[in-house]
Design a protein around this motif. Structure first.
Motif, PDB file in Angstrom:
ATOM      1  N   LEU A 269     -36.329   1.917 -27.122  1.00 47.65           N
ATOM      2  CA  LEU A 269     -36.883   2.309 -28.386  1.00 47.65           C
ATOM      3  C   LEU A 269     -35.996   2.013 -29.358  1.00 47.65           C
ATOM      4  O   LEU A 269     -36.496   1.474 -30.446  1.00 47.65           O
ATOM      5  N   ILE A 270     -34.771   2.313 -29.520  1.00 45.07           N
ATOM      6  CA  ILE A 270     -33.998   2.478 -30.455  1.00 45.07           C
ATOM      7  C   ILE A 270     -33.551   0.854 -30.660  1.00 45.07           C
ATOM      8  O   ILE A 270     -33.270   0.612 -31.762  1.00 45.07           O
ATOM      9  N   GLY A 271     -33.388   0.263 -29.563  1.00 42.68           N
ATOM     10  CA  GLY A 271     -33.015  -1.344 -29.698  1.00 42.68           C
ATOM     11  C   GLY A 271     -33.986  -1.948 -30.496  1.00 42.68           C
ATOM     12  O   GLY A 271     -33.641  -3.183 -31.191  1.00 42.68           O
ATOM     13  N   ARG A 272     -35.371  -1.735 -29.980  1.00 42.22           N
ATOM     14  CA  ARG A 272     -36.284  -2.319 -30.919  1.00 42.22           C
ATOM     15  C   ARG A 272     -36.420  -2.167 -32.202  1.00 42.22           C
ATOM     16  O   ARG A 272     -36.524  -3.066 -33.081  1.00 42.22           O
ATOM     17  N   LEU A 273     -36.106  -1.017 -32.705  1.00 40.27           N
ATOM     18  CA  LEU A 273     -35.987  -0.430 -34.373  1.00 40.27           C
ATOM     19  C   LEU A 273     -34.903  -1.103 -34.842  1.00 40.27           C
ATOM     20  O   LEU A 273     -35.001  -1.950 -36.029  1.00 40.27           O
ATOM     21  N   ILE A 274     -33.630  -1.296 -34.139  1.00 33.21           N
ATOM     22  CA  ILE A 274     -32.302  -2.020 -34.570  1.00 33.21           C
ATOM     23  C   ILE A 274     -32.720  -3.343 -34.888  1.00 33.21           C
ATOM     24  O   ILE A 274     -32.607  -3.797 -35.970  1.00 33.21           O
ATOM     25  N   ARG A 275     -33.288  -3.958 -34.084  1.00 34.64           N
ATOM     26  CA  ARG A 275     -33.763  -5.407 -34.130  1.00 34.64           C
ATOM     27  C   ARG A 275     -34.747  -5.724 -35.158  1.00 34.64           C
ATOM     28  O   ARG A 275     -34.535  -6.654 -36.063  1.00 34.64           O
ATOM     29  N   ILE A 276     -35.772  -4.964 -35.338  1.00 32.43           N
ATOM     30  CA  ILE A 276     -36.739  -4.878 -36.642  1.00 32.43           C
ATOM     31  C   ILE A 276     -36.042  -4.885 -37.688  1.00 32.43           C
ATOM     32  O   ILE A 276     -36.347  -5.622 -38.863  1.00 32.43           O
ATOM     33  N   PHE A 277     -35.027  -3.818 -37.966  1.00 33.58           N
ATOM     34  CA  PHE A 277     -34.352  -3.650 -39.068  1.00 33.58           C
ATOM     35  C   PHE A 277     -33.580  -4.756 -39.463  1.00 33.58           C
ATOM     36  O   PHE A 277     -33.527  -4.893 -40.684  1.00 33.58           O
ATOM     37  N   VAL A 278     -32.646  -5.286 -38.659  1.00 32.81           N
ATOM     38  CA  VAL A 278     -31.939  -6.434 -38.764  1.00 32.81           C
ATOM     39  C   VAL A 278     -32.613  -7.534 -39.565  1.00 32.81           C
ATOM     40  O   VAL A 278     -32.395  -8.433 -40.375  1.00 32.81           O
ATOM     41  N   THR A 279     -33.854  -7.786 -38.790  1.00 32.77           N
ATOM     42  CA  THR A 279     -34.709  -8.851 -39.258  1.00 32.77           C
ATOM     43  C   THR A 279     -35.202  -8.754 -40.596  1.00 32.77           C
ATOM     44  O   THR A 279     -35.448  -9.581 -41.286  1.00 32.77           O
ATOM     45  N   ASN A 280     -35.293  -7.368 -41.236  1.00 28.79           N
ATOM     46  CA  ASN A 280     -35.961  -7.181 -42.407  1.00 28.79           C
ATOM     47  C   ASN A 280     -34.740  -6.537 -43.346  1.00 28.79           C
ATOM     48  O   ASN A 280     -34.871  -5.956 -44.304  1.00 28.79           O
ATOM     49  N   GLY A 281     -33.678  -7.334 -43.063  1.00 31.47           N
ATOM     50  CA  GLY A 281     -32.612  -7.372 -44.185  1.00 31.47           C
ATOM     51  C   GLY A 281     -31.920  -6.268 -44.440  1.00 31.47           C
ATOM     52  O   GLY A 281     -31.498  -5.853 -45.577  1.00 31.47           O
ATOM     53  N   ALA A 282     -31.479  -5.537 -43.241  1.00 34.38           N
ATOM     54  CA  ALA A 282     -30.848  -4.367 -43.368  1.00 34.38           C
ATOM     55  C   ALA A 282     -29.395  -4.726 -43.616  1.00 34.38           C
ATOM     56  O   ALA A 282     -28.717  -5.711 -43.240  1.00 34.38           O
ATOM     57  N   THR A 283     -28.971  -3.772 -44.573  1.00 33.31           N
ATOM     58  CA  THR A 283     -27.252  -4.100 -45.264  1.00 33.31           C
ATOM     59  C   THR A 283     -26.292  -3.198 -44.214  1.00 33.31           C
ATOM     60  O   THR A 283     -25.240  -3.631 -44.033  1.00 33.31           O
ATOM     61  N   ARG A 284     -26.961  -2.086 -43.669  1.00 33.56           N
ATOM     62  CA  ARG A 284     -26.346  -1.339 -42.496  1.00 33.56           C
ATOM     63  C   ARG A 284     -27.425  -0.539 -41.987  1.00 33.56           C
ATOM     64  O   ARG A 284     -28.371  -0.146 -42.479  1.00 33.56           O
ATOM     65  N   ILE A 285     -26.956   0.104 -40.612  1.00 33.06           N
ATOM     66  CA  ILE A 285     -28.059   0.987 -40.058  1.00 33.06           C
ATOM     67  C   ILE A 285     -27.194   2.196 -39.613  1.00 33.06           C
ATOM     68  O   ILE A 285     -26.025   2.350 -39.087  1.00 33.06           O
ATOM     69  N   VAL A 286     -27.819   3.403 -40.016  1.00 31.24           N
ATOM     70  CA  VAL A 286     -27.352   4.797 -39.590  1.00 31.24           C
ATOM     71  C   VAL A 286     -28.187   5.341 -38.582  1.00 31.24           C
ATOM     72  O   VAL A 286     -29.312   5.534 -38.599  1.00 31.24           O
ATOM     73  N   VAL A 287     -27.687   5.737 -37.450  1.00 25.95           N
ATOM     74  CA  VAL A 287     -28.234   6.428 -36.254  1.00 25.95           C
ATOM     75  C   VAL A 287     -27.660   7.989 -36.265  1.00 25.95           C
ATOM     76  O   VAL A 287     -26.258   7.911 -36.021  1.00 25.95           O
ATOM     77  N   ILE A 288     -28.538   8.993 -36.248  1.00 24.71           N
ATOM     78  CA  ILE A 288     -27.741  10.306 -35.771  1.00 24.71           C
ATOM     79  C   ILE A 288     -28.468  10.721 -34.288  1.00 24.71           C
ATOM     80  O   ILE A 288     -29.705  10.408 -34.048  1.00 24.71           O
ATOM     81  N   THR A 289     -27.724  10.908 -33.505  1.00 25.26           N
ATOM     82  CA  THR A 289     -28.203  11.263 -32.060  1.00 25.26           C
ATOM     83  C   THR A 289     -27.254  12.769 -31.647  1.00 25.26           C
ATOM     84  O   THR A 289     -26.238  12.880 -32.162  1.00 25.26           O
ATOM     85  N   ASN A 290     -27.939  13.226 -30.665  1.00 26.86           N
ATOM     86  CA  ASN A 290     -27.544  14.563 -30.428  1.00 26.86           C
ATOM     87  C   ASN A 290     -25.964  14.515 -29.252  1.00 26.86           C
ATOM     88  O   ASN A 290     -25.984  13.464 -29.025  1.00 26.86           O
ATOM     89  N   ALA A 291     -25.502  15.562 -29.318  1.00 25.91           N
ATOM     90  CA  ALA A 291     -24.341  15.625 -28.631  1.00 25.91           C
ATOM     91  C   ALA A 291     -24.366  15.402 -27.167  1.00 25.91           C
ATOM     92  O   ALA A 291     -23.566  15.025 -26.346  1.00 25.91           O
ATOM     93  N   GLN A 292     -25.548  15.826 -26.604  1.00 27.85           N
ATOM     94  CA  GLN A 292     -25.911  15.934 -24.981  1.00 27.85           C
ATOM     95  C   GLN A 292     -25.952  14.354 -24.503  1.00 27.85           C
ATOM     96  O   GLN A 292     -25.642  14.142 -23.511  1.00 27.85           O
ATOM     97  N   HIS A 293     -26.683  13.524 -25.391  1.00 30.25           N
ATOM     98  CA  HIS A 293     -26.993  12.102 -25.022  1.00 30.25           C
ATOM     99  C   HIS A 293     -25.939  11.253 -25.077  1.00 30.25           C
ATOM    100  O   HIS A 293     -25.983  10.300 -25.923  1.00 30.25           O
ATOM    101  N   THR A 294     -24.889  11.276 -24.239  1.00 30.27           N
ATOM    102  CA  THR A 294     -23.548  10.452 -24.198  1.00 30.27           C
ATOM    103  C   THR A 294     -24.158   9.036 -23.889  1.00 30.27           C
ATOM    104  O   THR A 294     -23.808   8.066 -24.394  1.00 30.27           O
TER     105      THR A 294
END
Length: 238
Positions: free
Chosen positions: A33-58
């Motif tokens: 799920l997260i990889g799909r979003l990142i790929r789509i964002f890069v394709t649509n001209g992202a200058t940077r991507i920020v992800v917030i994830t919780n402490a439990q999901h290493t």
């Protein structure tokens, strides 16, 4: 434009139903799920991507750190009580540019429609352009009340007059929205939908942008539905 992904939720419903990986790493057509979003964002001209994830999901952090991208990827590790608090935790990253696009990690949508959505926002003077859909596949939908020109006049927990759409969990906003966000946190408000209501109350000009279908992957039963929906989108685009 900066893109951001809210991935700090626990994904408890998926875990209770037997899913053995964190929600961001659930695979839809052999793509996380997260990889799909990142790929789509890069394709649509992202200058940077920020992800917030919780402490439990290493495992999610390990996955993100393994990626090789042509743009900066900022990973914020913080467990938060709501999506609105997750947004607040990454506000300093978002404030570095005038416009940003924000989405939850479990959102499935048409890539072609998303590109049109982003292009529309880039060319508009709006304070915000909110993705909406008339397709309801949500346990607690947030109804979007609009004027004839799709200007958003309210966000409603129950169906009201002039509510033809529900929120799709994808938000294009300007830096001005972060002032409203800070006031919501200071006043002790919670939940993303209350932040959206406050944007309207503060006089920001928001419009709805219809998508054909948007679904969230909250349950194991949503995975085959998401895969079928993506197949439909791909067929239509050919």
């Amino acid at each position: 434009m900066i893109y951001a992904i809210l991935a700090a939720g626990e994904g408890s419903r998926l875990a209770q139903e037997g899913c053995t990986v964190p929600k961001p790493l659930v695979r839809i057509q052999d793509e996380t799920l997260i990889g799909r979003l990142i790929r789509i964002f890069v394709t649509n001209g992202a200058t940077r991507i920020v992800v917030i994830t919780n402490a439990q999901h290493t495992a999610t952090r390990d996955y993100l750190n393994s990626l090789s991208l042509p743009i900066p990827l900022d990973i914020v590790v913080q467990s938060t009580p709501s999506s609105m608090h997750s947004l607040y935790a990454i506000r300093d990253y978002l404030s570095t540019e005038e416009r940003f696009c924000l989405t939850t990690v479990d959102t499935i949508f048409s890539e072609k429609e998303f590109t049109h959505y982003i292009d529309t926002f880039r060319q508009s003077p709006l304070d915000g352009l909110m993705a909406v859909t008339s397709y309801i596949d949500d346990e607690k939908p947030l109804y979007v009340q609009t004027a004839d020109d799709l200007t958003i006049t309210n966000f409603c927990d129950t169906l009201q007059e002039r509510c033809s759409y529900i929120s799709g969990g994808i938000y294009c906003l300007t830096r001005a929205s972060l002032e409203t966000l800070s006031s919501c946190i200071a006043e002790g408000k919670a939940r993303m939908r209350n932040f959206q209501r406050q944007l309207v109350a503060d006089g920001l000009h928001l419009k709805a942008h219809p998508f054909s279908k948007i679904i969230d992957v909250d349950h194991c039963s949503d995975i085959p539905k998401a895969e079928a929906l993506i197949t439909t989108f791909q067929t239509v685009s050919k």
